[in-house]
Structures are given as structure tokens and as C-alpha cells.
Write a protein that holds these residues in place. Structure first.
Motif, short mmCIF file in Angstrom:
data_model
loop_
_atom_site.label_atom_id
_atom_site.label_comp_id
_atom_site.label_asym_id
_atom_site.label_seq_id
_atom_site.Cartn_x
_atom_site.Cartn_y
_atom_site.Cartn_z
N MET A 1 45.97 5.69 -11.24
CA MET A 1 44.68 5.20 -10.78
C MET A 1 44.46 5.62 -9.33
SD MET A 1 42.06 3.59 -11.60
CE MET A 1 41.25 2.11 -11.93
N ASN A 2 43.33 6.21 -9.06
CA ASN A 2 42.97 6.59 -7.70
C ASN A 2 42.43 5.38 -6.96
OD1 ASN A 2 43.60 9.30 -8.28
ND2 ASN A 2 41.59 9.61 -9.17
N THR A 3 42.52 5.40 -5.63
CA THR A 3 42.00 4.29 -4.84
C THR A 3 40.84 4.77 -3.98
OG1 THR A 3 43.58 4.70 -3.06
CG2 THR A 3 44.23 3.10 -4.73
N ILE A 4 39.96 3.83 -3.67
CA ILE A 4 38.80 4.09 -2.83
C ILE A 4 38.94 3.25 -1.57
CG2 ILE A 4 36.29 3.81 -2.62
CD1 ILE A 4 37.06 6.00 -4.49
N SER A 5 38.65 3.88 -0.44
CA SER A 5 38.65 3.17 0.83
C SER A 5 37.51 3.71 1.67
CB SER A 5 39.99 3.35 1.56
OG SER A 5 40.20 4.73 1.84
N GLU A 6 37.27 3.07 2.78
CA GLU A 6 36.26 3.56 3.71
C GLU A 6 36.86 3.58 5.09
OE1 GLU A 6 31.75 2.48 5.06
OE2 GLU A 6 32.26 2.39 2.93
N THR A 7 36.73 4.71 5.75
CA THR A 7 37.26 4.89 7.10
C THR A 7 36.18 5.52 7.96
OG1 THR A 7 39.47 5.26 6.19
CG2 THR A 7 39.11 5.95 8.46
N HIS A 8 35.80 4.83 9.03
CA HIS A 8 34.77 5.33 9.94
C HIS A 8 33.49 5.68 9.20
CE1 HIS A 8 37.83 5.24 12.98
NE2 HIS A 8 38.59 6.02 12.24
N GLY A 9 33.15 4.87 8.21
CA GLY A 9 31.93 5.08 7.45
C GLY A 9 32.01 6.15 6.39
N VAL A 10 33.19 6.72 6.18
CA VAL A 10 33.38 7.77 5.18
C VAL A 10 34.12 7.17 3.98
CG1 VAL A 10 34.43 10.01 4.70
CG2 VAL A 10 33.49 9.55 6.97
N ARG A 11 33.52 7.26 2.79
CA ARG A 11 34.19 6.80 1.57
C ARG A 11 35.21 7.85 1.15
NH1 ARG A 11 32.79 2.51 -1.51
NH2 ARG A 11 33.25 3.54 -3.48
N VAL A 12 36.42 7.40 0.91
CA VAL A 12 37.55 8.29 0.63
C VAL A 12 38.19 7.91 -0.70
CG1 VAL A 12 39.81 9.07 1.45
CG2 VAL A 12 38.00 8.56 3.11
N LEU A 13 38.31 8.89 -1.60
CA LEU A 13 39.06 8.71 -2.83
C LEU A 13 40.45 9.28 -2.59
CD1 LEU A 13 37.99 9.29 -6.42
CD2 LEU A 13 39.94 10.56 -5.59
N THR A 14 41.47 8.48 -2.79
CA THR A 14 42.85 8.92 -2.58
C THR A 14 43.56 9.00 -3.92
OG1 THR A 14 42.92 7.92 -0.39
CG2 THR A 14 45.04 8.43 -1.42
N VAL A 15 44.12 10.16 -4.19
CA VAL A 15 44.88 10.39 -5.42
C VAL A 15 46.23 9.71 -5.26
CG1 VAL A 15 45.96 12.15 -6.87
CG2 VAL A 15 43.70 12.56 -5.88
N GLU A 16 46.57 8.90 -6.22
CA GLU A 16 47.85 8.19 -6.18
C GLU A 16 49.01 9.15 -6.47
OE1 GLU A 16 48.32 5.00 -5.13
OE2 GLU A 16 46.19 5.15 -4.66
N PRO A 17 50.19 8.84 -5.94
CA PRO A 17 51.34 9.74 -6.12
C PRO A 17 51.74 10.00 -7.57
CG PRO A 17 51.79 8.14 -4.41
CD PRO A 17 50.48 7.74 -5.06
N ASP A 18 51.39 9.11 -8.49
CA ASP A 18 51.78 9.31 -9.89
C ASP A 18 50.71 10.03 -10.70
OD1 ASP A 18 50.01 7.20 -9.77
OD2 ASP A 18 51.01 6.02 -11.31
#
Length: 128
Positions: A1-18
Motif C-alpha cells: 500500500m502506498n502512502t499519501i502525505s503533504e509537505t510544504h503544500g505538495v501532495r506526495v505519494l510514497t511507494v512502500e518498500p514492499d
């Protein structure tokens, strides 16, 4: 499952290690689609989740992936240690040149990502 976060107003999808490795244009299309579904303007892929063929420019994998992300204006970040791949002069030059831009980054860690996103948010505005 990928995760979503927001940093400095930028939405970021992060690929999980698995998650499966990024190793083809079709993998890039899937990640771009996931980014659009989540309204993310950046995708972070751990360096160890990038297929080894990506780091050999003659395979064309890096070019295909970079073009796909660029075409959809989604920022791709390869995050982590890529020093073993920098023995290749051509790949080292590729990383040096591409890191000058705003669309594709090879970054060592989250602190570097945070700084780049902060700078990008200031210079380019909060959304792409």
C-alpha cells in the motif's frame, strides 16, 4: 500500500518498500495513475525499489520512465542510496543534470526531499 502525505503544500505519494519495483514504462504509468487518483504532484520511490535496469542508461528504462512522469507533470523522486550505480560515468552525469531540474530528483534522504519541496513550493507555487 502506498502512502499519501503533504509537505510544504505538495501532495506526495510514497511507494512502500514492499511494493513492486519501478522497472518499466508500464510501472511508471501505474504510478502516475496512482498519483492522479490521490491528487499527488510527486511520487517518491525508494532507491531499492527501482529495478537495476533503470540505472543502466543503455537499457532505455530510465528514459522511458522519466519521459512518462514528465509528460504528466508528476515529479518523480528516487529516494535513497544510489552510490553503487554512480560508478557509471554516464549515469553519474545523468543524475547530475537531471537533479538541476524540478521534475525528477535523485535524493539521499527525507531531509533532502523536505528541503527540495520547500524550495519548489517557494519558487513554483504550491501546486503544479
Amino acid at each position: 500500500m502506498n502512502t499519501i502525505s503533504e509537505t510544504h503544500g505538495v501532495r506526495v505519494l510514497t511507494v512502500e518498500p514492499d511494493e513492486p519495483a519501478l522497472g518499466s514504462e508500464s510501472d511508471a504509468v501505474e504510478l502516475v495513475g496512482a498519483a492522479f487518483n490521490e491528487q499527488a504532484s510527486a511520487v517518491v520511490v525508494p532507491a531499492d525499489r527501482v529495478d537495476a535496469r533503470f540505472f543502466t542508461l543503455s537499457t532505455g528504462v530510465a528514459g522511458d520512465v522519466v519521459r512518462k512522469f514528465g509528460a504528466y507533470r508528476i515529479r518523480l523522486v528516487v529516494l535513497g542510496d544510489i552510490t553503487t550505480h554512480l560508478a557509471s560515468d554516464s549515469f553519474r552525469a545523468f543524475v547530475h543534470e537531471i537533479n538541476k531540474g524540478t521534475d525528477i530528483w535523485f535524493l539521499a534522504d527525507h531531509a533532502e526531499l523536505d528541503e527540495r519541496l520547500r524550495t519548489a513550493a517557494r519558487t513554483l507555487g504550491r501546486s503544479r
